[in-house]
Design a protein around this motif. Structure first.
Motif, mmCIF file in Angstrom:
data_model
loop_
_atom_site.group_PDB
_atom_site.id
_atom_site.type_symbol
_atom_site.label_atom_id
_atom_site.label_comp_id
_atom_site.label_asym_id
_atom_site.label_seq_id
_atom_site.Cartn_x
_atom_site.Cartn_y
_atom_site.Cartn_z
ATOM 1 N N LYS A 275 3.536 16.185 -3.410
ATOM 2 C CA LYS A 275 2.509 15.201 -3.090
ATOM 3 C C LYS A 275 1.632 14.978 -4.321
ATOM 4 O O LYS A 275 1.258 15.936 -5.006
ATOM 5 N N GLU B 159 4.436 10.711 -2.025
ATOM 6 C CA GLU B 159 5.011 11.958 -1.516
ATOM 7 C C GLU B 159 6.525 11.870 -1.554
ATOM 8 O O GLU B 159 7.105 10.832 -1.239
ATOM 9 N N LEU C 238 -3.982 10.665 -1.037
ATOM 10 C CA LEU C 238 -2.550 10.776 -1.268
ATOM 11 C C LEU C 238 -2.017 9.481 -1.879
ATOM 12 O O LEU C 238 -2.170 8.403 -1.306
ATOM 13 N N ALA D 64 9.067 14.147 2.452
ATOM 14 C CA ALA D 64 8.111 14.393 3.530
ATOM 15 C C ALA D 64 8.850 14.881 4.773
ATOM 16 O O ALA D 64 9.944 14.396 5.093
#
Length: 314
Positions: free
Chosen positions: A99, A110, A107, A113
């Motif tokens: 991340k 990513e 954020l 995930a």
């Protein structure tokens, strides 16, 4: 009586050592046995096994992170005596979740995930999942590429698991265990994965996970079992008990340097960074933030890269 007691004690010690040696990586299924078979399972002993498995997973790999030009490089080093991960491939896998955050810890991006509510692991273009995928090829009545018919599987579509120390390609080819779809030079017992740095990223959270039973494997067994309700029972067991939550092996937060040539983290590139390059001169592995130009070793190219970035980091 003393002799009998000594033999019994020795046998107990051997049994305990065997239990420790046979510790696997499953922390999800063993605790379910106590509820499935009440009165027939020693719950304390099962928990001891889970604790041993968790300890082993947490010590099976080393995680290192460094910046190399415009990439964040994550290195996973195998600290076991076998491929990482190992074992029969019924949904077993290990993956890197990465991340990227901005200065306010928002954020930005990513990779790989995992959705705990569905058991779905996202295979984005940068996702790194370590696994072996046996498949069928040319088997009548079974589609080529079918992964989970283990008795019928006669080929390997993927095996990017990290080799152990002492690895050579010739030795692994001799018993059919050579990597597939990836190349590991002789002697390499680590793997590097580059991730493109998003604009504005200042912090990376890197986590290495292991999972012993995947959603894909459980759903395959459910759909293929047409003789009784065992497939549905297994699916419900998986679905109602956390969907085999992944085990955290290693995790770290990494403050991304403003520029890769700022080796001492001072905020600018200067003589201290040149000295750091000289101090790491030569071959790169197993970790080389001083390899600024990404050539695989530390040399004149890295000095030139540092000179080219001379001054305050932008």
């Amino acid at each position: 009586d003393n002799y009998t007691s000594d033999v019994s004690s020795a046998a107990s010690d051997v049994y305990k050592r065997q239990l420790h040696d046979m510790t696997g990586g499953s922390t999800w299924l063993p605790p379910l046995l106590a509820s499935l078979y009440p009165g027939q399972v020693n719950a304390a002993a099962v928990q001891d096994g889970v604790n041993r498995a968790r300890y082993m997973l947490q010590n099976a790999a080393q995680l290192d992170v460094f910046r190399m030009e415009n990439d964040l490089v994550v290195r996973v080093t195998n600290e076991t005596g076998h491929k990482l991960p190992t074992g029969y491939p019924e949904g077993r896998r290990m993956w890197l979740n990465v991340k990227f955050f901005d200065g306010a810890m928002n954020l930005l991006a990513e990779s790989a995930a995992y959705d705990a509510s569905t058991g779905v692991l996202t295979h984005d273009p940068q996702a790194k999942v370590y696994e072996v995928l046996p498949v069928t090829q040319g088997v009548p009545g079974v589609a080529d590429g079918t992964e989970f018919h283990f008795v019928l599987n006669n080929a390997v579509a993927k095996d990017n698991r990290i080799p152990p120390r002492g690895f050579t390609n010739s030795a692994y080819e001799a018993f059919g265990g050579a990597p597939v779809g990836v190349s590991y030079p002789d002697g390499q017992y680590w793997d590097d994965t580059p991730y493109v740095l998003p604009a504005g990223a200042v912090t990376a959270e890197v986590t290495l996970y292991y999972q012993s039973t995947s959603k894909e494997f459980v759903e395959f067994l459910q759909s293929e079992n047409t003789t009784n309700e065992a497939g549905n029972f297994l699916y419900e067991l998986w679905n109602d008990n956390g969907k085999c939550p992944p085990e955290l092996m290693q995790a770290m937060l990494y403050d991304i340097p403003g520029c890769p040539a700022d080796l001492d983290g001072s905020g600018d590139v200067g003589f201290a960074d040149i000295l750091a390059v000289i101090g790491a001169w030569g071959a790169c592995p197993p970790e080389c933030p001083e390899d600024i130009d990404g050539s695989g070793d530390v040399g004149f190219g890295d000095i030139l890269a540092a000179i080219g970035s001379w001054g305050p980091c932008q």
